[in-house]
Design an enzyme around this catalytic site. Structure first.
Site, PDB file in Angstrom:
ATOM      1  N   ASP A 152       0.858  -1.180   0.000  1.00 37.06           N
ATOM      2  CA  ASP A 152       0.000   0.000   0.000  1.00 37.06           C
ATOM      3  C   ASP A 152       0.897   1.234   0.000  1.00 37.06           C
ATOM      4  OD1 ASP A 152       0.881  -0.254   2.650  1.00 37.06           O
ATOM      5  OD2 ASP A 152      -1.076   0.047   3.540  1.00 37.06           O
ATOM      6  N   PRO A 153       0.327   2.396  -0.255  1.00 38.03           N
ATOM      7  CA  PRO A 153       1.164   3.606  -0.324  1.00 38.03           C
ATOM      8  C   PRO A 153       1.870   3.883   1.006  1.00 38.03           C
ATOM      9  CG  PRO A 153      -1.033   4.028  -1.184  1.00 38.03           C
ATOM     10  CD  PRO A 153      -1.073   2.678  -0.519  1.00 38.03           C
TER      11      PRO A 153
END
Length: 148
Positions: A65-66
């Site tokens: 994920d970011p």
């Protein structure tokens, strides 16, 4: 649903964007942006697709994920804005490039150049709440595979 994304991807993902689950997911993400600090900025959620059109993809690198720190995430897995310190995962990637290939990596963490050369830098989850790694993983119910 009209999704702002590169036309080459929009064509291939149209069925997904029009599926009921996608509307539910979109509502969850909109609500999150309204009530929390979410990364990347909303206009950069599909940045990986915009910088690397479908017919130019040569390599796919998938992250989780970011990055969840202020100013880090900009829609490309493992990439951070130029003014940010290198995160440990990107340091590891750069170390492998240096040791395996003998190539000196970039002096910063912005991988937009890679994306424009055909490296799709895609996170499995496209958004994250500030300071809460993994916060948006599995939020939309069961995973639905996408056939391109």
């Amino acid at each position: 649903m009209d999704v702002k994304i590169d036309s080459s991807w929009k064509l291939r993902l149209a069925n997904e964007f029009n599926a009921p689950y996608f509307e539910q997911l979109t509502n969850l993400v909109r609500d999150a942006y309204t009530h929390h600090q979410i990364f990347p900025p909303a206009k950069l959620i599909f940045n990986a697709f915009d910088l690397c059109p479908f017919d130019q993809v040569k390599v796919v690198i998938i992250g989780q994920d970011p990055y969840h720190g202020l100013g880090q995430a900009h829609g490309l897995s493992f990439s951070v804005n130029e003014n940010m310190p290198l995160p440990p995962s990107l340091k590891n990637i750069y170390q492998e490039i240096r040791s395996d290939l003998g190539i000196q990596p970039l002096s910063h963490g912005n991988l937009e150049r890679w994306a424009k050369q055909g490296v799709l830098l895609l996170n499995a989850t496209l958004t994250v709440q500030a300071n809460l790694a993994g916060s948006h993983q599995k939020r939309a119910g069961k995973h639905l595979p996408i056939a391109l």
